[in-house]
Design an enzyme around this catalytic site. Structure first.
Site, PDB file in Angstrom:
ATOM      1  N   ASP A   1       0.818  -1.210   0.000  1.00 36.58           N
ATOM      2  CA  ASP A   1       0.000   0.000   0.000  1.00 36.58           C
ATOM      3  C   ASP A   1       0.852   1.259   0.000  1.00 36.58           C
ATOM      4  O   ASP A   1       1.909   1.320   0.611  1.00 36.58           O
ATOM      5  CB  ASP A   1      -0.881   0.028   1.265  1.00 36.58           C
ATOM      6  CG  ASP A   1      -1.954  -1.043   1.229  1.00 36.58           C
ATOM      7  OD1 ASP A   1      -2.362  -1.413   0.121  1.00 36.58           O
ATOM      8  OD2 ASP A   1      -2.370  -1.498   2.295  1.00 36.58           O
TER       9      ASP A   1
ATOM     10  N   ASP B   1      -5.879  -0.225  10.627  1.00 35.31           N
ATOM     11  CA  ASP B   1      -6.517  -0.694   9.401  1.00 35.31           C
ATOM     12  C   ASP B   1      -8.010  -0.395   9.363  1.00 35.31           C
ATOM     13  O   ASP B   1      -8.634  -0.501   8.303  1.00 35.31           O
ATOM     14  CB  ASP B   1      -6.299  -2.201   9.245  1.00 35.31           C
ATOM     15  CG  ASP B   1      -4.874  -2.546   8.839  1.00 35.31           C
ATOM     16  OD1 ASP B   1      -4.141  -1.631   8.446  1.00 35.31           O
ATOM     17  OD2 ASP B   1      -4.506  -3.736   8.921  1.00 35.31           O
TER      18      ASP B   1
ATOM     19  N   MET C   1      -0.227   6.459  12.643  1.00 39.53           N
ATOM     20  CA  MET C   1       0.882   5.645  12.150  1.00 39.53           C
ATOM     21  C   MET C   1       1.297   5.952  10.719  1.00 39.53           C
ATOM     22  O   MET C   1       2.481   5.905  10.397  1.00 39.53           O
ATOM     23  CB  MET C   1       0.524   4.161  12.280  1.00 39.53           C
ATOM     24  CG  MET C   1       0.434   3.686  13.724  1.00 39.53           C
ATOM     25  SD  MET C   1       0.028   1.934  13.868  1.00 39.53           S
ATOM     26  CE  MET C   1       1.467   1.197  13.081  1.00 39.53           C
TER      27      MET C   1
END
Length: 436
Positions: free
Chosen positions: A121, A320, A342
């Site tokens: 990603d 996530d 993060m």
């Protein structure tokens, strides 16, 4: 490259079973390299990242047998080390971020590993220091090979246990160090270790293989090295990120949905965090039931200030899921600050939600304020491109709740983390078609 065409405004109904956990799968499959014996793994998700890792293991010489859907047997008796040193291995590894987890088992068992700068990603800087420094603390030599854009690790005389304090509670870093330490000589102590359920699952498998790991579930792990490991069987947990995604879908579409067999004790604060957005969530045995709900209202803090939802290492909220929380908040009543600590690029997909009519202020790369007006101001259809797995599922949730027909390009990103997602959602009443 594939695209989704989504006709929004349809309610979901029925029940759905979450897939096996993606983040656990990448760790568990890598751990099969630690022994010559057979490892049987069940509840393996049929998703792009996991399938690519299975193919990479095959190319490395691991004998992979598919027993039934979701159940595989792995035997790493004859690993092809020349292939590990090849350019093809580097190219395949670089495209799959989970391949970093091969490093620990390779250096532990064979005294050699190569660690290409990973892909995956595009969500900001994702450093490798914790992995590399941890394995170097065990006695490996590390060299950056400029022409390969890779790190090479050597430990011809084996690894030796030691005490280490990790600079961050990295999940994959902890997993890599764990897998290297189980075959090291002596005792290894890892402080500030990640303690997510998936790390606990990895420890469970390794202990079943003959490793000696104590402190499982805490941030202080002690590993007494052993000479060899043997075969074992392992079943993966349901994917907590998919569970959270389905909660978000039910809320956004005003649907009644039952999520089956979620392993409630391993969800941490996911359910309480969604409840703070006003979502009615009922726990029934090991299921989650979300009744249809036209309006959900965001709580405030006890002093009346605006709610902040932020990520943190376990048992905090998984980073996530913040993309899902953000999109769900756009149709809530009230305001919330989403603080993604993060990854500095993970909130940049909000411009697509703004185009759909969401009221969002992107404060900086890490913070976004969402002003929700309930469902009185519905999102409108749009054409979008998925930048990563989690933003992709958030955009899909937005499109399912929007008026009109939306298109999402680059849904291969979603396929990396979600198994047959359009088929499973269409079975619940969604209207999603795939264009290749």
């Amino acid at each position: 490259m594939s695209s989704f065409v989504i006709e929004g405004g349809h309610k979901l109904s029925g029940e759905i079973v979450p897939q096996g956990a993606k983040n656990e799968a990448l760790q568990i499959l890598s751990a099969t390299l630690l022994t010559e014996d057979k490892i049987t793994v069940s509840n393996v998700p049929d998703i792009l990242d996991v399938n690519n890792l299975i193919e990479l293991l095959r190319l490395m010489g691991v004998e992979v047998t598919k027993i039934t859907a979701g159940t595989y047997e792995f035997c790493a008796k004859d690993v092809n080390l020349p292939f590990v040193e090849s350019q093809e291995f580097l190219e395949r590894s670089r495209k799959l971020r989970g391949s970093v987890l091969l490093c620990g088992p390779l250096i532990a068992r064979f005294g050699y590993a190569i660690f290409p700068k990973p892909g995956g990603d595009k969500i900001g800087r994702r450093r490798l220091d914790t992995h590399l420094i941890g394995i170097m603390n065990l006695g490996a030599d590390c060299e950056y090979i400029q022409d390969k854009h890779s790190y090479e690790l050597h430990a011809p005389n084996g690894l030796k246990g030691t005490y280490m304090l990790l600079d961050e509670a990295s999940v994959t870093g902890t997993a890599n160090i764990l897998m290297a330490a189980v075959l090291s000589k002596g005792i290894t102590t890892i402080y500030n270790a990640a303690c997510e359920p998936y790390i606990q699952q990895l420890c469970k498998l390794l202990n079943n293989m003959g490793a000696k790991i104590s402190g499982v579930g805490s941030n202080l792990l002690t590993i007494e090295g052993v000479e060899t490991l043997h075969g074992a069987c392992h079943r993966m947990l349901p994917d907590m990120i998919e569970v959270g995604s389905f909660i978000g879908m039910a809320a956004m579409t005003g649907s009644s949905l039952r999520i089956k067999n979620v392993s409630l004790p391993d969800l941490g604060i996911i359910v309480p965090s969604f409840r703070r957005l006003g979502i009615d969530i009922r726990e029934e045995d090991d299921d989650i039931f979300i009744p249809d709900q036209d309006i959900y209202e965001i709580e405030t803090f006890m002093d009346g200030s605006i709610l902040t939802v932020s990520d943190a290492p376990w048992p905090g909220l998984s980073p996530d899921l913040l993309s899902v929380f953000l999109v769900v908040a756009t149709q809530a009543k009230g305001s919330v600050l989403i603080h993604q600590k993060m990854f500095e690029s993970r909130l940049f997909f909000v411009d697509k939600l703004i185009d759909m009519g969401a009221q969002i202020i992107l404060c900086d790369p890490h913070r976004a304020t969402i002003i929700g007006h309930g469902k009185y101001n519905s999102l409108r259809a749009s054409t979008m491109t998925s930048p990563d797995i989690r933003a992709g599922i958030a955009l899909l949730i937005a499109a399912m709740s929007a008026k009109g027909t939306s298109v999402i390009h680059n849904v291969d990103q979603i396929d990396r983390g979600y198994e047959n997602i359009e088929q499973r959602l269409n079975a619940l009443g969604a209207h999603i078609s795939r264009l290749d």
